[in-house]
Design a protein around this motif. Sequence first.
Motif, PDB file in Angstrom:
ATOM      1  N   ILE A 187     -13.445   6.348 -10.306  1.00  0.00           N
ATOM      2  CA  ILE A 187     -12.134   6.275  -9.686  1.00  0.00           C
ATOM      3  C   ILE A 187     -12.117   5.064  -8.755  1.00  0.00           C
ATOM      4  O   ILE A 187     -13.041   4.874  -7.963  1.00  0.00           O
ATOM      5  N   VAL A 188     -11.083   4.261  -8.868  1.00  0.00           N
ATOM      6  CA  VAL A 188     -10.918   3.111  -7.981  1.00  0.00           C
ATOM      7  C   VAL A 188      -9.766   3.412  -7.034  1.00  0.00           C
ATOM      8  O   VAL A 188      -8.663   3.777  -7.476  1.00  0.00           O
ATOM      9  N   CYS A 189     -10.031   3.264  -5.743  1.00  0.00           N
ATOM     10  CA  CYS A 189      -9.030   3.526  -4.707  1.00  0.00           C
ATOM     11  C   CYS A 189      -8.778   2.246  -3.911  1.00  0.00           C
ATOM     12  O   CYS A 189      -9.719   1.563  -3.504  1.00  0.00           O
ATOM     13  N   ILE A 190      -7.513   1.921  -3.699  1.00  0.00           N
ATOM     14  CA  ILE A 190      -7.124   0.820  -2.821  1.00  0.00           C
ATOM     15  C   ILE A 190      -6.335   1.418  -1.667  1.00  0.00           C
ATOM     16  O   ILE A 190      -5.367   2.154  -1.892  1.00  0.00           O
ATOM     17  N   HIS A 191      -6.759   1.105  -0.443  1.00  0.00           N
ATOM     18  CA  HIS A 191      -6.050   1.646   0.714  1.00  0.00           C
ATOM     19  C   HIS A 191      -5.840   0.567   1.760  1.00  0.00           C
ATOM     20  O   HIS A 191      -6.552  -0.429   1.821  1.00  0.00           O
ATOM     21  N   GLY A 192      -4.858   0.786   2.599  1.00  0.00           N
ATOM     22  CA  GLY A 192      -4.461  -0.164   3.624  1.00  0.00           C
ATOM     23  C   GLY A 192      -3.125  -0.762   3.255  1.00  0.00           C
ATOM     24  O   GLY A 192      -2.550  -0.487   2.203  1.00  0.00           O
ATOM     25  N   PRO A 193      -2.575  -1.588   4.109  1.00  0.00           N
ATOM     26  CA  PRO A 193      -3.101  -1.924   5.441  1.00  0.00           C
ATOM     27  C   PRO A 193      -2.558  -0.973   6.505  1.00  0.00           C
ATOM     28  O   PRO A 193      -1.661  -0.184   6.228  1.00  0.00           O
ATOM     29  N   ASN A 194      -3.121  -1.087   7.707  1.00  0.00           N
ATOM     30  CA  ASN A 194      -2.635  -0.299   8.833  1.00  0.00           C
ATOM     31  C   ASN A 194      -1.622  -1.067   9.664  1.00  0.00           C
ATOM     32  O   ASN A 194      -1.079  -0.551  10.640  1.00  0.00           O
ATOM     33  N   THR A 195      -1.374  -2.312   9.282  1.00  0.00           N
ATOM     34  CA  THR A 195      -0.422  -3.141  10.022  1.00  0.00           C
ATOM     35  C   THR A 195       0.664  -3.617   9.066  1.00  0.00           C
ATOM     36  O   THR A 195       0.557  -3.480   7.858  1.00  0.00           O
ATOM     37  N   SER A 196       1.688  -4.194   9.611  1.00  0.00           N
ATOM     38  CA  SER A 196       2.800  -4.696   8.804  1.00  0.00           C
ATOM     39  C   SER A 196       2.835  -6.215   8.798  1.00  0.00           C
ATOM     40  O   SER A 196       3.877  -6.825   8.633  1.00  0.00           O
ATOM     41  N   SER A 197       1.665  -6.855   8.988  1.00  0.00           N
ATOM     42  CA  SER A 197       1.604  -8.306   8.984  1.00  0.00           C
ATOM     43  C   SER A 197       1.904  -8.837   7.587  1.00  0.00           C
ATOM     44  O   SER A 197       1.813  -8.113   6.590  1.00  0.00           O
ATOM     45  N   ILE A 198       2.241 -10.131   7.512  1.00  0.00           N
ATOM     46  CA  ILE A 198       2.637 -10.723   6.232  1.00  0.00           C
ATOM     47  C   ILE A 198       1.487 -10.661   5.227  1.00  0.00           C
ATOM     48  O   ILE A 198       1.641 -10.185   4.107  1.00  0.00           O
ATOM     49  N   ASP A 199       0.306 -11.144   5.601  1.00  0.00           N
ATOM     50  CA  ASP A 199      -0.883 -11.056   4.758  1.00  0.00           C
ATOM     51  C   ASP A 199      -1.808  -9.996   5.332  1.00  0.00           C
ATOM     52  O   ASP A 199      -2.293 -10.131   6.464  1.00  0.00           O
ATOM     53  N   SER A 200      -2.057  -8.954   4.558  1.00  0.00           N
ATOM     54  CA  SER A 200      -2.810  -7.810   5.046  1.00  0.00           C
ATOM     55  C   SER A 200      -4.050  -7.589   4.196  1.00  0.00           C
ATOM     56  O   SER A 200      -4.143  -8.032   3.055  1.00  0.00           O
ATOM     57  N   LEU A 201      -4.995  -6.873   4.763  1.00  0.00           N
ATOM     58  CA  LEU A 201      -6.256  -6.595   4.096  1.00  0.00           C
ATOM     59  C   LEU A 201      -6.215  -5.219   3.449  1.00  0.00           C
ATOM     60  O   LEU A 201      -5.967  -4.212   4.118  1.00  0.00           O
ATOM     61  N   PHE A 202      -6.467  -5.165   2.136  1.00  0.00           N
ATOM     62  CA  PHE A 202      -6.568  -3.921   1.385  1.00  0.00           C
ATOM     63  C   PHE A 202      -8.030  -3.712   1.004  1.00  0.00           C
ATOM     64  O   PHE A 202      -8.667  -4.611   0.448  1.00  0.00           O
ATOM     65  N   ARG A 203      -8.551  -2.550   1.304  1.00  0.00           N
ATOM     66  CA  ARG A 203      -9.936  -2.207   0.977  1.00  0.00           C
ATOM     67  C   ARG A 203     -10.015  -1.499  -0.371  1.00  0.00           C
ATOM     68  O   ARG A 203      -9.073  -0.829  -0.796  1.00  0.00           O
ATOM     69  N   ILE A 204     -11.172  -1.639  -1.011  1.00  0.00           N
ATOM     70  CA  ILE A 204     -11.422  -0.990  -2.298  1.00  0.00           C
ATOM     71  C   ILE A 204     -12.606  -0.043  -2.161  1.00  0.00           C
ATOM     72  O   ILE A 204     -13.657  -0.428  -1.634  1.00  0.00           O
ATOM     73  N   GLN A 205     -12.462   1.180  -2.616  1.00  0.00           N
ATOM     74  CA  GLN A 205     -13.564   2.131  -2.702  1.00  0.00           C
ATOM     75  C   GLN A 205     -13.657   2.657  -4.127  1.00  0.00           C
ATOM     76  O   GLN A 205     -12.644   2.784  -4.823  1.00  0.00           O
ATOM     77  N   ILE A 206     -14.894   2.967  -4.549  1.00  0.00           N
ATOM     78  CA  ILE A 206     -15.146   3.394  -5.923  1.00  0.00           C
ATOM     79  C   ILE A 206     -15.896   4.720  -5.913  1.00  0.00           C
ATOM     80  O   ILE A 206     -16.924   4.859  -5.241  1.00  0.00           O
ATOM     81  N   TYR A 207     -15.371   5.677  -6.682  1.00  0.00           N
ATOM     82  CA  TYR A 207     -16.041   6.976  -6.841  1.00  0.00           C
ATOM     83  C   TYR A 207     -16.720   7.026  -8.198  1.00  0.00           C
ATOM     84  O   TYR A 207     -16.134   6.649  -9.220  1.00  0.00           O
ATOM     85  N   SER A 208     -17.979   7.483  -8.220  1.00  0.00           N
ATOM     86  CA  SER A 208     -18.737   7.618  -9.461  1.00  0.00           C
ATOM     87  C   SER A 208     -18.994   9.091  -9.749  1.00  0.00           C
ATOM     88  O   SER A 208     -19.453   9.831  -8.867  1.00  0.00           O
TER      89      SER A 208
END
Length: 411
Positions: A187-208
């Motif tokens: 399973i691939v999960c993308i989460h974020g961002p916590n802010t409303s800035s124009i360019d934001s950071l999205f994290r990736i987590q992987i479940y095996s």
Amino acid sequence: MVNTRSKIKKTQNTLKTCFSQTPTPDSDHQSTHSGALIGSNDDLLTQILLRLPVTSILRFKSVSKHWRWLLSHECFTLAYDSLSISPGLFVRNVYIPFDVQNQSTHPFRTLDFYPDINGIRIIQSCNGLLLCCSDEGYERSRKYYIFNPTTKQFAVIPSVPGGQNVRKTIGFMGLAFHQTDCPHYKIVCIHGPNTSSIDSLFRIQIYSSITGKWKISNNHIYAPSHAVFRNAVYWNGAIHWAPSCLNPSYFILEDDELQNLPLPPRAAYPGVYSHGNLPIYFGESRGHLHLVEFNYHEKHLQLYVYEMLKDHSGWFVKFKVEVDDFLPAVPELIQRYQHPSIPHYSDYEIFDVVRGEEDEDTFIVLKIWWKIIRYNVVDKSLMQLLDLNGIYHGRIAYSTVHRYIQSLTIF
């Protein structure tokens, strides 16, 4: 009907290395002797069982311990799944068979395999498995499930680590599974961002499913805070997102690597990929990745079915379809086409592109007004699968349509 004889021959050598042959005792009765011969020869028995419908395979597992072992063996399940066809699809959890004259057994009536108080809906179909989630409720409390509608097996996916601050920002959950190149689903999960800035950071987590744990990817995504990650397709070892002008990309699981996804040439019809629009279809069939666009050419509306090259280097046009070919299925539309300068593209939704072993077996499933139609891309034949009049109103969108593939996979 698709010819599977060549595929069956390809599986014979593999199966012979998996199952041993046992000598058969003599018998005075030919029928008893023949039955004993078949019953004691795993290779011969397997060749017979491969030709049976999946309902028979599941029932025959209760014949004996040996049959259960044989039918649950990885070699058999891989061989059976490689021959398996897709008999239909789910439209908002409603099952629609591809062949209305020879309907297969309904895989399930409702998604009630787990007692979720918020109900359950399908997010993604991937080579026989379904990724599902709670239908309602806040993201932070939503549950996710893997479900095999053929075997009725399911698993609950553990919550993404990080607490509610992470879970409430989940923007994408996608399934990666294939019987050969990814036999243990991820399973691939993308989460974020916590802010409303124009360019934001999205994290990736992987479940095996092997470890039963999540891990944080070494990669992350910088994108606008309103970036859309949806309509995921697993193909060729990677998760692909339906391309838009915002984030055309794919994620290679084995290498933990994020790559840019090239786009096909822009269609002549204005508006494609503008303002974050998605293609009208994006999906996989028989190892081919497809993207479908409308193309307005000389006052005629066409469908371009693109196929991605195996090395991700680009797209080529696999099929061109004249939209006028669909009109006999819905005579009411002919009146609307008295003014050909107006492309009525909003009348059509592409639900699925299903490849056959040969091009002449390939068909497109689409919705025209309130009718779901099957269209063969070579002989141009039409078959009505379902009349939605009185059932659904308005657009459905292919993101809520999921192909059903019979699979004996056990996880």
